[in-house]
Design a protein around this motif. Structure first.
Motif, mmCIF file in Angstrom:
data_model
loop_
_atom_site.group_PDB
_atom_site.id
_atom_site.type_symbol
_atom_site.label_atom_id
_atom_site.label_comp_id
_atom_site.label_asym_id
_atom_site.label_seq_id
_atom_site.Cartn_x
_atom_site.Cartn_y
_atom_site.Cartn_z
ATOM 1 N N UNK A 95 0.818 -1.215 0.000
ATOM 2 C CA UNK A 95 0.000 0.000 0.000
ATOM 3 C C UNK A 95 0.850 1.264 0.000
ATOM 4 N N UNK A 96 2.025 1.188 0.582
ATOM 5 C CA UNK A 96 2.927 2.346 0.528
ATOM 6 C C UNK A 96 3.286 2.659 -0.915
ATOM 7 N N UNK A 97 3.520 1.599 -1.705
ATOM 8 C CA UNK A 97 3.848 1.778 -3.121
ATOM 9 C C UNK A 97 2.621 2.239 -3.896
ATOM 10 N N UNK A 98 1.471 1.623 -3.616
ATOM 11 C CA UNK A 98 0.242 1.959 -4.340
ATOM 12 C C UNK A 98 -0.187 3.398 -4.079
ATOM 13 N N UNK A 99 -0.166 3.803 -2.810
ATOM 14 C CA UNK A 99 -0.659 5.129 -2.443
ATOM 15 C C UNK A 99 0.322 6.243 -2.814
ATOM 16 N N UNK A 100 1.609 5.967 -2.669
ATOM 17 C CA UNK A 100 2.604 7.036 -2.815
ATOM 18 C C UNK A 100 3.619 6.751 -3.920
ATOM 19 N N UNK A 101 3.231 5.908 -4.890
ATOM 20 C CA UNK A 101 4.122 5.582 -6.001
ATOM 21 C C UNK A 101 4.683 6.799 -6.707
#
Length: 293
Positions: A95-101
């Motif tokens: 989710x860190x990658x998905x939200x703040x990619x």
């Protein structure tokens, strides 16, 4: 960009008019005939009769069940596994990658909207490998896939953190490759499998309540990742500290899967239920069966 999000919603709303009501709900409301017609349409008349009877019996037990049962020996372990599967689905870094990619890619030099292109590449990887997971889950098994996925994710997170720490000249290209690898590992393991295992490890009469509790933890973890990832990325260690932390969480996830989570591949709900019973409960059942025999 946000407006496009209404399109799937409109399509979903339209398709809802063609979706039948749940047979279980109809039987709960005393509409047995409507429930039978839906079951018959899906599996034929003979199977529908059997399923209708099983649903009625299940509802009778379910109505007398309580959330307190989930903290009893055996079920307590079952509930704990369900909660931790839900937590690991969220806190291992996807989710860190998905939200703040876009922010992550921008921090290593992407600009002029190329960060959004890089993020869309990662989104494409998600789609492809989630489809692949459909074919692998019943072939390799839930536990094996989660173990492989979490170990690979730990390695990829370690390498992603190293890119931020050492800042090599080709950091952008490396980051896309490593995040794509992490995403692929997630999408064949800890992405879809917890959503499959959480419902199937609980008995019918407690499933709705147990899945509801696990889902509360899941979305609570989702909220925490959304709130604190920017804070972690923007601290003194930045991306290196953040992604190394996710690497450690993935190692913990691997240990949890290998030591506590059972394999449920090709097992009936009754066989899965036996996995959680204490030795004392199993002895009592065996003794009762011997007395009947």
């Amino acid at each position: 960009m946000l407006g496009y999000g209404t399109m799937p919603g409109i399509i979903f709303l339209f398709l809802l008019f063609f979706i039948p009501e749940s047979p279980r709900f109809l039987i709960q409301k005393g509409k047995d005939e409507k429930a039978f017609l839906i079951l018959k349409r899906i599996n034929g008349e003979e199977v529908a009769k059997k399923e209708a009877q099983e649903i009625k019996a299940s509802i009778e037990v379910e109505q007398s069940s309580s959330v307190k049962e989930l903290v009893k020996p055996g079920l307590r372990m079952e509930m704990g596994v369900g909660i931790f599967l839900a937590l690991f689905n969220q806190v291992i870094g996807m989710n860190a990658v998905t939200y703040y990619g876009p922010d992550i890619f921008r921090s290593v030099g992407f600009e002029n909207n190329t960060e959004f292109l890089a993020t869309s590449i990662i989104g494409s990887v998600q789609v492809v490998f989630t489809i692949l997971a459909i074919f692998l889950i019943d072939r390799l098994g839930r536990k094996k896939l989660m173990a492989i996925g979490s170990s690979l994710m730990a390695v990829f997170m370690l390498l992603i953190g190293s890119v931020f720490f050492f800042e090599p000249a080709n950091a952008g290209v490396l980051l896309i490759i490593l995040i794509a690898g992490f995403t692929a590992s997630f999408c064949v393991s800890m992405g879809p499998i917890p959503w499959i295992m959480i419902p199937e490890i609980f008995p019918n009469h407690l499933r709705a309540k147990a899945v509801g509790i696990a889902t509360i933890f899941l979305w609570g973890a989702n909220w925490a990742i959304g709130q604190f990832t920017p804070v972690l990325i923007n601290n003194n260690m930045g991306g290196a500290f953040t992604f190394w932390m996710f690497a450690v969480i993935n190692v913990i996830c691997f240990i949890f899967v290998m030591t506590i989570v059972p394999e449920t591949k090709n097992k009936t709900l009754e066989e899965i239920g036996q996995l959680w019973k204490t030795k004392e409960q199993l002895k009592k059942e065996k003794k009762a069966q011997e007395e009947i025999a």
